[in-house]
Design a protein around this motif. Structure first.
Motif, PDB file in Angstrom:
ATOM      1  N   TRP A   1      13.094  23.216 -18.657  1.00 31.72           N
ATOM      2  CA  TRP A   1      14.224  22.371 -18.267  1.00 31.72           C
ATOM      3  C   TRP A   1      15.177  22.224 -19.445  1.00 31.72           C
ATOM      4  O   TRP A   1      14.750  22.145 -20.597  1.00 31.72           O
ATOM      5  CB  TRP A   1      13.743  20.970 -17.871  1.00 31.72           C
ATOM      6  N   THR A   2      16.468  22.185 -19.162  1.00 31.01           N
ATOM      7  CA  THR A   2      17.427  21.811 -20.200  1.00 31.01           C
ATOM      8  C   THR A   2      17.347  20.297 -20.385  1.00 31.01           C
ATOM      9  O   THR A   2      16.841  19.569 -19.518  1.00 31.01           O
ATOM     10  CB  THR A   2      18.855  22.185 -19.796  1.00 31.01           C
ATOM     11  N   GLN A   3      17.854  19.821 -21.514  1.00 32.51           N
ATOM     12  CA  GLN A   3      17.801  18.379 -21.767  1.00 32.51           C
ATOM     13  C   GLN A   3      18.563  17.614 -20.694  1.00 32.51           C
ATOM     14  O   GLN A   3      18.109  16.570 -20.198  1.00 32.51           O
ATOM     15  CB  GLN A   3      18.401  18.075 -23.155  1.00 32.51           C
ATOM     16  N   GLU A   4      19.711  18.119 -20.315  1.00 33.29           N
ATOM     17  CA  GLU A   4      20.544  17.427 -19.334  1.00 33.29           C
ATOM     18  C   GLU A   4      19.854  17.360 -17.965  1.00 33.29           C
ATOM     19  O   GLU A   4      19.820  16.305 -17.317  1.00 33.29           O
ATOM     20  CB  GLU A   4      21.892  18.144 -19.199  1.00 33.29           C
ATOM     21  N   ALA A   5      19.302  18.497 -17.530  1.00 33.12           N
ATOM     22  CA  ALA A   5      18.626  18.521 -16.226  1.00 33.12           C
ATOM     23  C   ALA A   5      17.367  17.651 -16.246  1.00 33.12           C
ATOM     24  O   ALA A   5      17.055  16.956 -15.275  1.00 33.12           O
ATOM     25  CB  ALA A   5      18.269  19.953 -15.850  1.00 33.12           C
ATOM     26  N   TYR A   6      16.657  17.707 -17.370  1.00 35.73           N
ATOM     27  CA  TYR A   6      15.444  16.886 -17.511  1.00 35.73           C
ATOM     28  C   TYR A   6      15.785  15.405 -17.436  1.00 35.73           C
ATOM     29  O   TYR A   6      15.128  14.643 -16.709  1.00 35.73           O
ATOM     30  CB  TYR A   6      14.770  17.219 -18.843  1.00 35.73           C
ATOM     31  N   ASP A   7      16.805  14.978 -18.152  1.00 31.42           N
ATOM     32  CA  ASP A   7      17.193  13.565 -18.148  1.00 31.42           C
ATOM     33  C   ASP A   7      17.607  13.108 -16.753  1.00 31.42           C
ATOM     34  O   ASP A   7      17.250  12.006 -16.311  1.00 31.42           O
ATOM     35  CB  ASP A   7      18.340  13.326 -19.130  1.00 31.42           C
ATOM     36  N   ALA A   8      18.338  13.970 -16.055  1.00 34.64           N
ATOM     37  CA  ALA A   8      18.808  13.615 -14.715  1.00 34.64           C
ATOM     38  C   ALA A   8      17.629  13.488 -13.750  1.00 34.64           C
ATOM     39  O   ALA A   8      17.544  12.547 -12.953  1.00 34.64           O
ATOM     40  CB  ALA A   8      19.801  14.659 -14.220  1.00 34.64           C
ATOM     41  N   GLU A   9      16.717  14.467 -13.792  1.00 35.91           N
ATOM     42  CA  GLU A   9      15.559  14.432 -12.881  1.00 35.91           C
ATOM     43  C   GLU A   9      14.652  13.251 -13.196  1.00 35.91           C
ATOM     44  O   GLU A   9      14.138  12.584 -12.300  1.00 35.91           O
ATOM     45  CB  GLU A   9      14.778  15.744 -12.997  1.00 35.91           C
TER      46      GLU A   9
ATOM     47  N   GLU B   1       0.835  -1.204   0.000  1.00 38.45           N
ATOM     48  CA  GLU B   1       0.000   0.000   0.000  1.00 38.45           C
ATOM     49  C   GLU B   1       0.871   1.256   0.000  1.00 38.45           C
ATOM     50  O   GLU B   1       0.587   2.223  -0.705  1.00 38.45           O
ATOM     51  CB  GLU B   1      -0.939  -0.008   1.202  1.00 38.45           C
ATOM     52  N   TYR B   2       1.939   1.227   0.790  1.00 35.40           N
ATOM     53  CA  TYR B   2       2.849   2.372   0.799  1.00 35.40           C
ATOM     54  C   TYR B   2       3.488   2.552  -0.577  1.00 35.40           C
ATOM     55  O   TYR B   2       3.584   3.667  -1.099  1.00 35.40           O
ATOM     56  CB  TYR B   2       3.920   2.185   1.868  1.00 35.40           C
ATOM     57  N   ALA B   3       3.925   1.433  -1.169  1.00 36.39           N
ATOM     58  CA  ALA B   3       4.568   1.509  -2.484  1.00 36.39           C
ATOM     59  C   ALA B   3       3.611   2.068  -3.526  1.00 36.39           C
ATOM     60  O   ALA B   3       4.004   2.856  -4.391  1.00 36.39           O
ATOM     61  CB  ALA B   3       5.071   0.121  -2.901  1.00 36.39           C
ATOM     62  N   ASN B   4       2.345   1.673  -3.466  1.00 42.24           N
ATOM     63  CA  ASN B   4       1.353   2.190  -4.405  1.00 42.24           C
ATOM     64  C   ASN B   4       1.195   3.700  -4.272  1.00 42.24           C
ATOM     65  O   ASN B   4       1.148   4.425  -5.274  1.00 42.24           O
ATOM     66  CB  ASN B   4       0.002   1.514  -4.158  1.00 42.24           C
ATOM     67  N   ILE B   5       1.084   4.176  -3.036  1.00 45.54           N
ATOM     68  CA  ILE B   5       0.930   5.611  -2.804  1.00 45.54           C
ATOM     69  C   ILE B   5       2.173   6.364  -3.287  1.00 45.54           C
ATOM     70  O   ILE B   5       2.091   7.398  -3.963  1.00 45.54           O
ATOM     71  CB  ILE B   5       0.678   5.883  -1.308  1.00 45.54           C
ATOM     72  N   HIS B   6       3.337   5.826  -2.923  1.00 46.29           N
ATOM     73  CA  HIS B   6       4.599   6.429  -3.339  1.00 46.29           C
ATOM     74  C   HIS B   6       4.699   6.483  -4.863  1.00 46.29           C
ATOM     75  O   HIS B   6       5.007   7.534  -5.448  1.00 46.29           O
ATOM     76  CB  HIS B   6       5.747   5.606  -2.763  1.00 46.29           C
ATOM     77  N   ASN B   7       4.443   5.355  -5.527  1.00 44.30           N
ATOM     78  CA  ASN B   7       4.580   5.289  -6.982  1.00 44.30           C
ATOM     79  C   ASN B   7       3.597   6.201  -7.687  1.00 44.30           C
ATOM     80  O   ASN B   7       3.912   6.787  -8.730  1.00 44.30           O
ATOM     81  CB  ASN B   7       4.402   3.846  -7.455  1.00 44.30           C
ATOM     82  N   SER B   8       2.399   6.322  -7.151  1.00 40.53           N
ATOM     83  CA  SER B   8       1.415   7.225  -7.751  1.00 40.53           C
ATOM     84  C   SER B   8       1.912   8.664  -7.712  1.00 40.53           C
ATOM     85  O   SER B   8       1.789   9.409  -8.699  1.00 40.53           O
ATOM     86  CB  SER B   8       0.088   7.096  -6.996  1.00 40.53           C
ATOM     87  N   ALA B   9       2.513   9.065  -6.593  1.00 38.80           N
ATOM     88  CA  ALA B   9       3.050  10.422  -6.484  1.00 38.80           C
ATOM     89  C   ALA B   9       4.215  10.631  -7.442  1.00 38.80           C
ATOM     90  O   ALA B   9       4.345  11.687  -8.067  1.00 38.80           O
ATOM     91  CB  ALA B   9       3.490  10.689  -5.045  1.00 38.80           C
ATOM     92  N   VAL B  10       5.064   9.622  -7.574  1.00 40.08           N
ATOM     93  CA  VAL B  10       6.205   9.722  -8.489  1.00 40.08           C
ATOM     94  C   VAL B  10       5.714   9.889  -9.921  1.00 40.08           C
ATOM     95  O   VAL B  10       6.229  10.720 -10.687  1.00 40.08           O
ATOM     96  CB  VAL B  10       7.110   8.481  -8.359  1.00 40.08           C
ATOM     97  N   ARG B  11       4.723   9.119 -10.318  1.00 38.20           N
ATOM     98  CA  ARG B  11       4.219   9.196 -11.697  1.00 38.20           C
ATOM     99  C   ARG B  11       3.561  10.546 -11.972  1.00 38.20           C
ATOM    100  O   ARG B  11       3.647  11.073 -13.090  1.00 38.20           O
ATOM    101  CB  ARG B  11       3.248   8.043 -11.959  1.00 38.20           C
ATOM    102  N   GLU B  12       2.894  11.108 -10.970  1.00 38.50           N
ATOM    103  CA  GLU B  12       2.349  12.464 -11.141  1.00 38.50           C
ATOM    104  C   GLU B  12       3.482  13.461 -11.352  1.00 38.50           C
ATOM    105  O   GLU B  12       3.367  14.381 -12.183  1.00 38.50           O
ATOM    106  CB  GLU B  12       1.528  12.844  -9.910  1.00 38.50           C
ATOM    107  N   ASN B  13       4.564  13.275 -10.629  1.00 35.74           N
ATOM    108  CA  ASN B  13       5.720  14.148 -10.808  1.00 35.74           C
ATOM    109  C   ASN B  13       6.321  14.009 -12.202  1.00 35.74           C
ATOM    110  O   ASN B  13       6.780  14.986 -12.799  1.00 35.74           O
ATOM    111  CB  ASN B  13       6.781  13.824  -9.758  1.00 35.74           C
ATOM    112  N   LEU B  14       6.335  12.792 -12.699  1.00 38.46           N
ATOM    113  CA  LEU B  14       6.873  12.563 -14.046  1.00 38.46           C
ATOM    114  C   LEU B  14       6.030  13.276 -15.102  1.00 38.46           C
ATOM    115  O   LEU B  14       6.564  13.810 -16.081  1.00 38.46           O
ATOM    116  CB  LEU B  14       6.938  11.064 -14.338  1.00 38.46           C
ATOM    117  N   VAL B  15       4.707  13.268 -14.921  1.00 42.62           N
ATOM    118  CA  VAL B  15       3.823  13.964 -15.857  1.00 42.62           C
ATOM    119  C   VAL B  15       4.105  15.470 -15.821  1.00 42.62           C
ATOM    120  O   VAL B  15       4.216  16.130 -16.859  1.00 42.62           O
ATOM    121  CB  VAL B  15       2.343  13.682 -15.519  1.00 42.62           C
ATOM    122  N   ILE B  16       4.228  16.015 -14.590  1.00 43.71           N
ATOM    123  CA  ILE B  16       4.528  17.451 -14.459  1.00 43.71           C
ATOM    124  C   ILE B  16       5.884  17.773 -15.085  1.00 43.71           C
ATOM    125  O   ILE B  16       6.050  18.778 -15.785  1.00 43.71           O
ATOM    126  CB  ILE B  16       4.516  17.858 -12.974  1.00 43.71           C
ATOM    127  N   LEU B  17       6.847  16.891 -14.841  1.00 49.68           N
ATOM    128  CA  LEU B  17       8.185  17.103 -15.402  1.00 49.68           C
ATOM    129  C   LEU B  17       8.130  17.137 -16.925  1.00 49.68           C
ATOM    130  O   LEU B  17       8.734  18.003 -17.566  1.00 49.68           O
ATOM    131  CB  LEU B  17       9.116  15.988 -14.922  1.00 49.68           C
TER     132      LEU B  17
END
Length: 283
Positions: free
Chosen positions: A79-87, A54-70
């Protein structure tokens, strides 16, 4: 905005890791605490769940939302390409695996104990209502939970002393949270007679005697024929008895009564709507 995303990603990475074991959650009469009079029934609900998943699901959902925003911000040139790739790499690497958890049915059968004020309750003193396990293995994945109900009948609770009592369930070395049950002195009114009977009826529904619950509903309807709670109880009793046509009829009657009694309500009762839809689909 780049700073906010980075900080959020960093926070996710530093949350403590939960142990990969079953977590036990205990409710008394479907709450953390309850107050009853002697002779009122009590239902304990034990939930077993995979806290790590359950914790992993909550964590992963937040990470994927961050990826969409990124991704959105990168497309906007923030973002520069280099910074984007790193993040992106940091976020993707923070996604946690979701591992199933195996629960031994035999352990549940032999290692489960109910403690009242830290004293073990005899098996003869409570009812195994629903969800009671067999000896097979149970697999808990994602948000899947195993729920077990135990009941204390009125004749048992009538012998309990007034005061504040604690209830805990243990399974081998695991221990649930502690719930609190307050028992008032005999003769003290905790709830109305109607509510008391409805409470008793749902105890019978939970613990395997829907015919008795139906009998209570019929008894109450003689004096309060348009009571929405009692009408819903009767529908629930028919459903438990697997009399689906009568259950559907009573859910629909209850919904019509609600619309007459509360014509200005903007929302119809979700429970009634879902029960009606499920029964219609069943036909």
């Amino acid at each position: 905005m780049k700073h906010l995303i980075y900080i959020f990603g960093f926070t996710l990475l530093t949350l403590p890791h939960l142990e990969a074991q079953a977590t036990l959650r205990l409710l008394v009469n479907y709450s953390d605490t309850d107050t009853i009079a002697p002779g009122d029934p009590v239902v304990l609900e034990l939930q077993l769940f995979n806290a790590d998943a359950e914790y992993a699901n909550i964590h992963n959902s937040a990470v994927r939302e961050n990826l969409v925003i990124l991704e959105q911000e990168f497309s906007q040139g923030l973002w520069t390409q280099e910074a984007y790739d790193a993040e992106k790499e940091v976020l993707e690497n923070s996604i946690k695996p979701i591992d199933p958890l195996s629960i031994s049915g035999s352990s549940l059968l032999t290692g489960l104990h109910i403690l009242l004020d830290d004293a073990r309750v005899s098996y003869e003193d409570f009812i195994r209502c629903s969800g009671y396990p067999t000896e097979e293995e149970y697999i808990l994945e994602d948000y899947g939970r195993m729920s077990m109900l135990f009941g204390f009948a009125p004749e048992k609770t009538s012998k309990w002393t007034a005061g504040t009592h604690t209830l805990v369930i243990t399974v081998d070395t695991l221990r649930s949270n502690t719930t609190t049950l307050v028992i008032v002195a005999a003769g003290t009114e905790v709830e109305s007679s109607k509510s008391k009977l409805i409470h008793l009826a749902y105890f019978y529904l939970d613990c395997g005697d829907p015919a008795e619950a139906l009998s209570i509903a019929d008894q109450l309807l003689k004096s309060t024929p348009e009571d929405l709670d009692v009408m819903t109880l009767k529908a629930d009793a028919y459903l438990a008895l697997e009399n689906y046509p009568q259950a559907l009829e009573w859910y629909q009657s209850t919904l019509r009564a609600f619309q007459i009694q509360q014509p200005d309500s903007y929302e119809l009762p979700e429970y009634l709507l879902s029960q009606i839809a499920a029964l219609i689909e069943r036909e």
